[in-house]
Design an enzyme around this catalytic site. Structure first.
Site, short mmCIF file in Angstrom:
data_model
loop_
_atom_site.label_atom_id
_atom_site.label_comp_id
_atom_site.label_asym_id
_atom_site.label_seq_id
_atom_site.Cartn_x
_atom_site.Cartn_y
_atom_site.Cartn_z
N ASP A 205 0.82 -1.23 0.00
CA ASP A 205 0.00 0.00 0.00
C ASP A 205 0.85 1.28 0.00
OD1 ASP A 205 -2.21 -1.75 0.38
OD2 ASP A 205 -1.79 -1.74 2.53
N LYS B 295 2.29 2.32 -4.94
CA LYS B 295 2.99 1.84 -6.14
C LYS B 295 2.16 2.07 -7.39
CE LYS B 295 3.10 -2.29 -4.37
NZ LYS B 295 2.56 -2.01 -3.02
N GLY C 33 -4.10 -4.30 -4.70
CA GLY C 33 -5.11 -3.28 -5.04
C GLY C 33 -4.37 -2.00 -5.35
N HIS C 34 -4.07 -1.78 -6.62
CA HIS C 34 -3.26 -0.63 -7.00
C HIS C 34 -4.18 0.50 -7.48
CE1 HIS C 34 0.31 -3.58 -7.62
NE2 HIS C 34 0.08 -3.30 -6.37
N GLN D 156 2.18 -5.97 -3.19
CA GLN D 156 2.47 -6.05 -1.74
C GLN D 156 3.79 -5.32 -1.46
OE1 GLN D 156 1.68 -9.48 -3.20
NE2 GLN D 156 -0.40 -8.79 -3.08
N GLY E 23 -11.05 -2.77 2.40
CA GLY E 23 -11.69 -1.68 3.15
C GLY E 23 -11.30 -1.65 4.62
N ARG F 195 -6.13 0.51 8.11
CA ARG F 195 -4.72 0.10 8.19
C ARG F 195 -4.12 0.57 9.51
NH1 ARG F 195 -3.77 2.30 2.11
NH2 ARG F 195 -4.64 0.50 1.04
P1 GDP Z 1 -0.41 0.42 -3.73
O1 GDP Z 1 -1.10 -0.86 -3.40
O2 GDP Z 1 1.02 0.43 -3.32
O3 GDP Z 1 -0.60 0.83 -5.16
O4 GDP Z 1 -1.09 1.55 -2.86
P2 GDP Z 1 -2.67 1.82 -2.73
O5 GDP Z 1 -3.22 2.10 -4.04
O6 GDP Z 1 -3.31 0.76 -1.92
O7 GDP Z 1 -2.67 3.10 -1.76
C1 GDP Z 1 -2.23 4.27 -2.08
C2 GDP Z 1 -3.33 5.26 -1.81
O8 GDP Z 1 -2.72 6.51 -1.62
C3 GDP Z 1 -4.27 5.46 -2.98
O9 GDP Z 1 -5.53 5.85 -2.53
C4 GDP Z 1 -3.60 6.57 -3.78
O10 GDP Z 1 -4.50 7.29 -4.59
C5 GDP Z 1 -3.05 7.42 -2.67
N1 GDP Z 1 -1.80 8.10 -2.97
C6 GDP Z 1 -0.74 7.68 -3.70
N2 GDP Z 1 0.26 8.60 -3.65
C7 GDP Z 1 -0.18 9.61 -2.86
C8 GDP Z 1 0.42 10.81 -2.38
O11 GDP Z 1 1.56 11.15 -2.68
N3 GDP Z 1 -0.34 11.58 -1.53
C9 GDP Z 1 -1.59 11.23 -1.16
N4 GDP Z 1 -2.26 12.03 -0.32
N5 GDP Z 1 -2.19 10.10 -1.58
C10 GDP Z 1 -1.48 9.30 -2.41
#
Ligand code: GDP
Length: 433
Positions: free
Chosen positions: A14, A17, A41-42, A220, A300, A303
């Site tokens: 999370d 990425k 979940g990206h 992950q 949901g 975290r």
């Molecule tokens: P992933 O699984 O590593 O791709 O991460 P997720 O998608 O689960 O979580 C990242 C969350 O943070 C998402 O809701 C993104 O839209 C949001 N996000 C990503 N980069 C940033 C950032 O620099 N600032 C903020 N405020 N939100 C971000």
């Protein structure tokens, strides 16, 4: 530009990425997922809409990108079908741009049944997507691979054997009836397979032969890697760089000229059970959760949140041999007067700077913190390094000092355009701002 780029989670997943891979895909031809399944979940903001990709590589939202699902992944055909249909409904035309390995294993309905039953008996808080049991069957040599869908007799034999095994566990061990039928399952799977059959390829051969540029998109994070993470509170695949070779079917040598970047949040989160030395259980933790919107994109679930842990990041730098870091969600810290950073652990009076293997040792480590002054200014959406407050630069400098690698980019918001390049990222200079 580097022809091969590897993007990896450096914490417990999370890290953001999805946004980063989406952004960097602009400059790449292929984006490849090589481990895990729909437990990922990206999240990407696409045309002002939040899109969460579970199975497909994030780069698929760019019309020039080919998305690849390799044999290291476990594929739930129903999820794949929903995801592709969903993309079509929002105007993403993926025809001819998705390849799926014929060696990839399938996640079956009975894997989800087992996931739920195992969770009932002292689970670790999985996503219940059947991923762990699908890998168990793979390594137990009872898996069903996509290539098996070409041979109905073989498929029926495999399913009958697996159904009978899972029925026994379900009914005899857990006292729950198991009412799936082989015929219905076959029909469902083969109907979906028929739709996507042209995408199924010998993906390892394609990657070996192509001279197109590639991003390998980790799912992950390093601390969830089945070998190098906080075992047993981990995912069922090698979610660090260790999974690249076995996940793609290509030798480690294939990646020797790749550029490896780790993505880390400016603080730390994790979902589910397991060690988390810098966790904040009180008000500060809730504040990070609320400001960062820290609720699982797949489940949901809220975290767990805590301060940045540089022992974790050093571990990620070593395990993945990172060339640099990308720090996301810096903006979430904008309103904190003081920001703590864990630079080492204390274990029974001794200071240690490595991440121990044993969960019982991890339960006893205490973080050693450095406290920095917060910047108390808005960094959300900034795009120019000159707009970065001095205190935020100090924060980045500390990360570089303790990890030994450069922070090449900051993400300052969820949108594609909200980022700042700090360094020439790639040896031959991919720099788009
Ligand atoms: P992933 O699984 O590593 O791709 O991460 P997720 O998608 O689960 O979580 C990242 C969350 O943070 C998402 O809701 C993104 O839209 C949001 N996000 C990503 N980069 C940033 C950032 O620099 N600032 C903020 N405020 N939100 C971000």
């Amino acid at each position: 530009m580097e022809r091969k780029l590897v993007i990896l989670g450096s914490q417990w997943g999370d890290e953001g990425k999805g946004k980063i891979v989406d952004l960097l895909s602009e400059n790449y031809d292929m984006v490849i997922r090589y481990q895990g399944g729909s437990n990922a979940g990206h999240t990407v903001i696409y045309n002002n809409r939040k899109v969460i990709l579970h199975l497909l590589p994030t780069g698929i939202l760019h019309p020039h990108v080919t998305g690849v699902i390799t044999q290291g992944m476990v594929v739930d055909l129903e999820v794949l079908d929903q995801e592709l249909e969903n993309l079509r409904s929002i105007g993403v035309d993926w025809e001819g741009r998705v390849f799926i390995s014929d060696r990839a294993h399938l996640v079956m309905p009975y894997h989800k049944v087992l996931d739920r039953l195992f969770e009932k008996r002292g689970g670790i808080g999985t996503t219940l997507r059947g991923i762990g049991p699908a890998y168990m069957f793979k390594f137990g040599r009872k898996g069903v691979r996509i290539s098996d869908l070409e041979d109905e007799d073989r498929l029926r034999d495999l399913l009958e054997e697996n159904f009978s095994f899972v029925r026994d566990i379900s009914e005899r061990v857990f006292g729950e009836s198991f009412d799936f039928s082989v015929d219905e399952t076959m029909e469902k799977i083969l109907t979906i397979y028929e739709k996507y059959r042209p995408m199924v390829k010998d993906v390892s051969k394609i990657l070996w032969e192509t001279d197109r540029s590639m991003i390998f998109e980790g799912a992950q994070g390093t601390m969830l890697d089945v070998d190098m993470g906080t075992y047993p509170f981990v995912t069922s695949s090698n979610s660090s760089a260790l999974g690249l070779a076995n996940g793609t079917g290509l030798s480690p040598k294939f990646f020797s000229d790749a550029y490896f970047l780790g993505v880390a949040k400016a603080y730390t989160t994790r979902v589910g059970e397991g060690p988390f030395p810098t966790e904040l259980k009180g008000e500060e933790g809730s504040r990070l959760r609320d400001l960062g919107g820290e609720y699982g994109s797949t489940t949901g679930r809220p975290r767990r949140c805590g301060w940045l842990d540089l022992v974790v990041l050093r571990h990620a730098v070593r395990v993945n041999h990172l060339d640099g870091l990308i720090i996301t969600k810096l903006d979430v810290l904008d309103s904190f007067e003081e920001i703590k950073v864990c630079v080492a652990y204390e274990l029974e009076g001794e200071r240690i700077d490595h991440f121990p293997a044993s969960p019982s040792l991890l339960d006893r480590v205490r973080p050693v913190y450095i406290t920095l002054k917060g910047w108390l200014r808005n960094t959300k959406g900034i795009k120019d390094v000159k707009d970065l407050p001095g205190e935020a630069r100090d924060y980045i400098n500390l990360i570089e000092e303790f990890t030994g690698v450069p922070v090449v980019m900051l993400s300052t918001g969820p949108r594609r355009e909200e980022y700042v390049w700090l360094k020439e990222m790639l040896r031959s200079g991919l720099r788009s701002s």
